[in-house]
Design a protein around this motif. Sequence first.
Motif, short mmCIF file in Angstrom:
data_model
loop_
_atom_site.label_atom_id
_atom_site.label_comp_id
_atom_site.label_asym_id
_atom_site.label_seq_id
_atom_site.Cartn_x
_atom_site.Cartn_y
_atom_site.Cartn_z
N HIS A 12 28.14 4.63 -24.77
CA HIS A 12 27.85 5.88 -24.53
C HIS A 12 26.33 5.56 -23.22
CE1 HIS A 12 28.22 10.23 -24.06
NE2 HIS A 12 26.69 10.38 -23.79
N LEU A 13 25.65 5.94 -22.83
CA LEU A 13 24.70 5.94 -21.97
C LEU A 13 24.47 4.79 -20.83
CD1 LEU A 13 21.34 7.24 -24.48
CD2 LEU A 13 23.01 8.50 -23.30
N ALA A 14 25.31 3.68 -21.11
CA ALA A 14 25.49 2.60 -20.23
C ALA A 14 26.74 3.38 -19.69
CB ALA A 14 25.83 1.54 -21.05
N ASN A 15 27.65 3.43 -19.93
CA ASN A 15 28.65 3.33 -18.88
C ASN A 15 28.27 5.22 -18.52
OD1 ASN A 15 30.54 1.64 -19.77
ND2 ASN A 15 31.53 3.40 -21.30
N LEU A 16 27.30 5.98 -19.00
CA LEU A 16 27.02 7.51 -18.06
C LEU A 16 25.98 7.17 -16.86
CD1 LEU A 16 26.43 9.98 -20.63
CD2 LEU A 16 28.63 9.73 -18.83
N THR A 17 25.54 5.72 -17.22
CA THR A 17 24.38 5.60 -15.98
C THR A 17 24.74 4.40 -14.75
OG1 THR A 17 22.63 5.50 -17.89
CG2 THR A 17 22.22 4.32 -15.87
N ARG A 29 38.55 6.99 -28.39
CA ARG A 29 37.27 6.02 -27.91
C ARG A 29 37.86 4.59 -28.17
NH1 ARG A 29 34.05 7.91 -31.90
NH2 ARG A 29 33.72 5.82 -33.38
N PRO A 30 38.13 3.63 -29.56
CA PRO A 30 38.21 2.30 -28.55
C PRO A 30 39.63 1.76 -27.31
CG PRO A 30 39.18 2.64 -30.75
CD PRO A 30 38.31 3.72 -29.73
N VAL A 31 39.96 2.88 -26.81
CA VAL A 31 41.01 2.95 -26.13
C VAL A 31 39.78 2.71 -25.15
CG1 VAL A 31 42.42 3.77 -24.59
CG2 VAL A 31 43.02 3.29 -26.57
N TYR A 32 38.85 3.72 -24.89
CA TYR A 32 37.83 3.69 -23.39
C TYR A 32 37.14 2.82 -23.57
CZ TYR A 32 39.85 8.64 -23.56
OH TYR A 32 40.90 9.86 -23.66
N ARG A 33 36.22 2.22 -24.28
CA ARG A 33 35.80 1.08 -24.57
C ARG A 33 36.15 -0.04 -24.05
NH1 ARG A 33 33.09 0.19 -30.05
NH2 ARG A 33 32.28 -1.95 -28.47
N THR A 34 37.45 -0.63 -24.44
CA THR A 34 38.50 -1.03 -23.93
C THR A 34 38.04 -1.07 -21.97
OG1 THR A 34 39.84 -1.22 -25.75
CG2 THR A 34 40.46 -2.99 -23.72
N LEU A 44 32.68 7.03 -15.47
CA LEU A 44 31.60 8.41 -15.44
C LEU A 44 33.11 8.80 -17.43
CD1 LEU A 44 30.19 11.31 -15.97
CD2 LEU A 44 31.94 11.90 -13.59
N ALA A 45 34.56 8.69 -17.22
CA ALA A 45 34.93 9.36 -18.13
C ALA A 45 35.44 9.10 -18.96
CB ALA A 45 36.55 9.12 -17.32
N THR A 46 34.89 7.35 -19.39
CA THR A 46 34.68 6.20 -20.59
C THR A 46 33.84 6.79 -21.46
OG1 THR A 46 34.25 4.95 -19.27
CG2 THR A 46 36.06 4.46 -19.81
N GLY A 47 32.71 7.37 -20.67
CA GLY A 47 31.20 7.48 -21.33
C GLY A 47 31.73 9.05 -21.70
N GLY A 77 28.43 -0.32 -27.26
CA GLY A 77 29.52 0.76 -27.81
C GLY A 77 28.40 1.35 -28.93
N GLY A 78 28.81 2.44 -29.61
CA GLY A 78 27.73 3.27 -30.12
C GLY A 78 26.98 3.99 -29.03
#
Length: 160
Positions: A81-86, A11-16, A127-130, A76-77
């Motif tokens: 998650h929702l920001a990345n998907l949106t 998860r930290p890698v995806y957030r980065t 999308l992938a990071t979300g 994060g959190g």
Amino acid sequence: MAHIPVNHPLRPVYRTIAGLTGLYVLIFGVAGTVATWGDPLFARDDVWVLGLRTNLAFSMSSIVYGGLILIGAVIGGRAGHLANLTIAVVFMVTGLLMMALLQTDANFLNFSMSTVIVSLIFGLIFLATGLYDKVGPAEAAGDEERYRRGAHRPAEQARR
């Protein structure tokens, strides 16, 4: 039950990755705003910044979205998650819409094909990071792990 990984170890890698992509979008927006300042908002000039064609409207919207992406990556959190998907949906729909309008006078964001491709790639990145940065309680992660291992298949368990 959604089958999106919960509390993925990377998860930290995806957030980065999301944060760095958002930083690029923000830098592009600032550089584009500087380059197109004084032009009409929806100009169709031949202005290129960081390898992408832009106008003042696209540059300013890039500042807004880049900032939102960075805020989501920092917080994060669930919010991240929702920001990345949106943002993924926004980038992909914008890319497809602008590709449809590319050779018309309705190309109001002054996209080129390279800008469309980058928009779609960034949409896939978000999308992938979300999908992989979902956070939840430990029991939700355990439920998801059991589901992935096949505990949801009662017929197979009865044969064992």
